[in-house]
Scaffold this active site. Structure first.
Site, short mmCIF file in Angstrom:
data_model
loop_
_atom_site.label_atom_id
_atom_site.label_comp_id
_atom_site.label_asym_id
_atom_site.label_seq_id
_atom_site.Cartn_x
_atom_site.Cartn_y
_atom_site.Cartn_z
CG ASP A 161 46.83 39.82 -125.11
OD1 ASP A 161 45.86 40.65 -124.68
OD2 ASP A 161 46.40 38.92 -125.90
CG ASP A 186 49.21 33.21 -125.76
OD1 ASP A 186 49.99 32.16 -124.88
OD2 ASP A 186 48.57 34.01 -125.17
NE ARG A 226 44.98 28.90 -120.51
CZ ARG A 226 44.39 29.94 -120.86
NH1 ARG A 226 45.19 30.88 -121.65
NH2 ARG A 226 42.96 30.34 -120.80
#
Length: 480
Positions: free
Chosen positions: A217, A245, A297
């Site tokens: 990613d 993450d 986030r």
């Protein structure tokens, strides 16, 4: 009826063939703390004890007090004038859910002498990649400033510490850091930025194994089905996807004393709303500075228990803390400074749920400082006894938060940071790198390449199709 039976059979068998298959049947993860409320209270007890020591010593012993900040992590090791010769003491200083992360404690010191990353399958001795794939515990240090530009994901093995104290170390490029199916990792005092997708290549993950990696990613740090992880005093910015993450049943994580800036999706905790093992995820986010040009986030949570404590949030464009699928969010002693946008003052954002659903989610705010119109929308029932008693002194003073977060990010002045240099000598004249730079653009990432179907999945689907056909044939024969 036969079609329905096939579907049920497919979903029953599929998890057994996937790497995380057994986890889907077990919601208790290794490393999961049985009483997260008690651990949250313990974090605050440690902060209050450190603050109390500092305030007492300010009057009586000024020299000792000058190194104390009230931050229990930093005060644990920084007041030792000989810390550079006792580096592994750091492993005893973590707090929160990741406090048992020992990294390479007890192992040999490994000195990174080569900043190259030319061969991800057969890395050269002296490189960082060669160090992190080894099986034994290692405490990895740097004798000089360096920029390590990765060719592919940097896949760690268990029991490793990256200790960048005393040098200006930057990790950029493909990947960047991948912690997958491992445990006990400490990443300390490293710049991580401009990470872009990589993959479609073989990458080594241990001395005995390398394998084909599909496209990543482009996260700064990707934590996948791993536990006992501590990320401390790092500076992260400008990656293609997330800065940090943690997904797929990862737990026992502390993210502390970091500086985040110049990014959109900062931190994701939880794979999906329906991946139930993430309900056992436990993460402590403490003493970080969420700085300039961040959008959202900080973190975005799914399921799990997230303790957000004594952080400094300096504006955001959309929201600071978001979530879905009923996570528990325990926000204590943070400073939230809202942006000027009158429509973005709310700290919190519930996603994929109406008020009738999220009103039962346990999202709490206690001792938080709200500035420039910021407001936190709490929800859920009354907090338990441990939560109510979490503070011995409520951290409502803005100066307290400033003190706890003043050293967030890479320590010292990165361009003049010889203190604690591994060689104990003068800097070697290497190039220093600044966080100031252009925004991340698509031109900085590799082009996406269509991925061929995995042969493993082709065989799996063929096997299931054959099994289903035999099952249906047997059923038809019985009926006839």
């Amino acid at each position: 009826m036969l079609h329905t039976t096939c579907i049920l059979l497919f979903f029953f068998l599929l998890p057994l063939f996937l790497p995380h298959g057994t986890a889907t049947l077990n919601l208790t993860l290794p490393g999961q703390h049985p009483d997260p409320e008690a651990l949250a209270a313990e974090v605050h007890r440690m902060v209050n004890a450190s603050m109390g020591r500092r305030e007492m010593l300010v009057v009586t012993e000024k020299e000792v007090a000058s190194c104390l900040t009230g931050n229990p992590i930093d005060d644990c090791w920084k007041c030792d004038p000989n810390w550079a010769n006792n580096r592994q003491r750091l492993a005893d200083c973590a707090i929160g859910f990741g406090q048992n992360a020992k990294g390479g404690k007890g192992g040999e010191f490994y000195i990174v002498t080569d900043s190259s990353d030319d061969d991800p399958v057969n890395p050269k001795p002296g490189t960082l990649r060669y160090a992190v794939i080894q099986n034994e515990p290692l405490w990895i240090v740097f004798p000089s400033n360096m920029m390590i530009e990765l060719s592919q994901e940097l896949i760690f093995n268990s029991y490793k510490t990256i200790d960048g104290r005393g040098a200006d170390v930057h990790i950029v490029g493909g990947g960047c850091i991948t912690l997958q199916y491992i445990n006990n990792v400490i990443i300390h005092n490293i710049h991580i930025h401009h990470c872009h997708p990589s993959g479609n290549a073989n990458v080594r993950s241990s001395p005995e194994h390398y394998g084909y990696r599909t496209e990543s990613d482009g996260d700064g740090i990707s934590i996948f089905s791993s536990r006992d992880i501590w990320i401390d005093h790092c500076t992260l910015s400008r990656c293609k996807d997330g800065l940090i993450d943690a997904v797929m049943g990862s737990t026992a994580i502390t993210i502390s004393n970091n500086h985040f800036s110049h990014h959109n999706d900062v931190m994701l905790l939880g794979h999906s709303d329906h991946y139930l093992p993430d309900s056992a995820m436990q993460v402590t986010i403490a003493f970080n500075h969420f700085g300039e040009d961040l959008v959202q986030r900080m973190p975005r949570c799914r399921l799990g228990y997230i303790h957000v404590v004594n952080n400094d949030f300096t504006r955001w464009e959309m929201y600071a803390i978001g979530g879905s699928a009923r996570p528990t969010i325990n926000s204590q002693g943070n400073r939230y400074t809202a942006p000027e946008d009158p429509y973005a003052k709310q700290v919190t954002k519930r996603l994929d749920a109406g008020e009738g659903e999220w009103s039962g989610w346990n999202w709490r705010s206690e001792g938080d400082v709200m500035l420039n119109g910021a407001f936190f929308v709490a929800s859920g029932g009354e907090a338990g006894t441990n939560y109510q008693n979490a503070y011995s002194v409520e951290p409502k003073n803005v100066d307290r938060i400033s003190l706890l977060t003043m050293s967030a990010g890479v320590l010292g002045v990165a361009r003049d940071n010889n203190l604690g240099m591994w060689t104990r000598g003068p800097n070697d004249g290497g190039v220093y790198f600044s966080d100031n730079g252009p925004e991340y653009t698509g031109d900085m990432s590799w082009s996406a390449i269509p991925l061929p179907p995995s042969p493993i999945f082709n065989l799996l689907y063929a096997f299931l199709a054959l099994l289903c056909l035999l099952f249906n044939t047997t059923t038809l024969t019985t009926l006839l």
